[in-house]
Design a protein around this motif. Structure first.
Motif, short mmCIF file in Angstrom:
data_model
loop_
_atom_site.label_atom_id
_atom_site.label_comp_id
_atom_site.label_asym_id
_atom_site.label_seq_id
_atom_site.Cartn_x
_atom_site.Cartn_y
_atom_site.Cartn_z
N ALA A 1 0.84 -1.19 0.00
CA ALA A 1 0.00 0.00 0.00
C ALA A 1 0.88 1.24 0.00
O ALA A 1 1.94 1.28 0.61
CB ALA A 1 -0.90 0.01 1.23
N ILE A 2 0.43 2.26 -0.69
CA ILE A 2 1.12 3.54 -0.70
C ILE A 2 0.73 4.28 0.57
O ILE A 2 -0.45 4.36 0.91
CB ILE A 2 0.72 4.36 -1.95
N PRO A 3 1.71 4.79 1.31
CA PRO A 3 1.36 5.49 2.57
C PRO A 3 0.42 6.65 2.33
O PRO A 3 0.50 7.35 1.32
CB PRO A 3 2.72 5.99 3.07
N ARG A 4 -0.48 6.82 3.26
CA ARG A 4 -1.37 7.99 3.27
C ARG A 4 -0.79 8.96 4.28
O ARG A 4 -0.28 8.55 5.32
CB ARG A 4 -2.77 7.60 3.71
N SER A 5 -0.86 10.24 3.99
CA SER A 5 -0.35 11.22 4.94
C SER A 5 -1.25 12.44 4.96
O SER A 5 -1.89 12.79 3.96
CB SER A 5 1.10 11.61 4.62
N VAL B 1 1.05 9.77 9.26
CA VAL B 1 1.31 8.88 8.13
C VAL B 1 0.79 7.50 8.52
O VAL B 1 1.01 7.03 9.64
CB VAL B 1 2.82 8.81 7.78
N TRP C 1 0.33 3.44 6.89
CA TRP C 1 0.65 2.52 5.81
C TRP C 1 0.65 1.09 6.34
O TRP C 1 0.62 0.87 7.54
CB TRP C 1 1.99 2.87 5.17
N THR C 2 0.65 0.14 5.41
CA THR C 2 0.78 -1.27 5.77
C THR C 2 2.08 -1.79 5.17
O THR C 2 2.46 -1.41 4.05
CB THR C 2 -0.40 -2.11 5.25
N ALA C 3 2.76 -2.62 5.93
CA ALA C 3 3.98 -3.26 5.44
C ALA C 3 4.35 -4.38 6.40
O ALA C 3 4.15 -4.26 7.61
CB ALA C 3 5.13 -2.25 5.36
N TYR D 1 0.00 -2.77 10.41
CA TYR D 1 -0.46 -1.41 10.13
C TYR D 1 0.49 -0.49 10.89
O TYR D 1 0.76 -0.72 12.08
CB TYR D 1 -1.88 -1.18 10.66
N TRP D 2 1.00 0.51 10.22
CA TRP D 2 1.95 1.44 10.83
C TRP D 2 1.35 2.83 10.91
O TRP D 2 0.71 3.29 9.97
CB TRP D 2 3.24 1.51 10.01
#
Length: 138
Positions: A8-12, A72, A74-76, A80-81
């Protein structure tokens, strides 16, 4: 390419460093979560973001200045971060609070809700508090 999961592209987002921004932080996370999302996971991620944002606003921003915090999400790597950045120089630390205090439990809650958390310096000024919640069971 089949068989390879694209991360996933990070959302900010940027918010004014004001307590009135905290409900907007929770809403941003709610809107960014994949649908459907288990209600408990959604609640915990929104609570975690809320605590991180509140701490950044209360302790990382200077009163009276036109400052912002950055969120910010994101998932990685199965997590979930969440990262909340502020311009402050001080680093948060986990404290024990007596039962009578009206505050001071934010990082205790962050530690309870996340699998891992830490603080990282920002390139220009300030820091980011980063927390990871494992994506399991759905």
């Amino acid at each position: 390419m089949p068989g390879i999961e694209i991360p996933a592209i990070p959302r900010s987002w940027r918010f004014p460093a004001q307590l009135a921004s905290v409900p907007r932080v929770r809403r941003a996370i709610f809107d960014a979560l994949p649908k459907p999302c288990p209600p408990q996971l959604s609640y915990e991620l929104r609570l975690l973001a809320s605590e991180l944002a509140t701490n950044a606003i209360k302790y990382g921003a200077s009163a009276g200045e036109d400052e912002t915090i950055e969120l910010v999400f994101w998932t990685a790597d199965g997590y979930y971060w969440l990262a909340v950045s502020d311009p402050g120089e001080g680093w948060p630390r986990l404290r024990t609070s007596d039962g009578e205090a009206s505050g001071g439990r934010g990082l205790v809650l962050v530690e309870a809700l996340s699998e891992v958390w830490g603080v990282a310096p920002r390139a220009v000024r300030g820091k980011a508090v980063v927390a990871g919640v494992r994506r399991t069971g759905w």
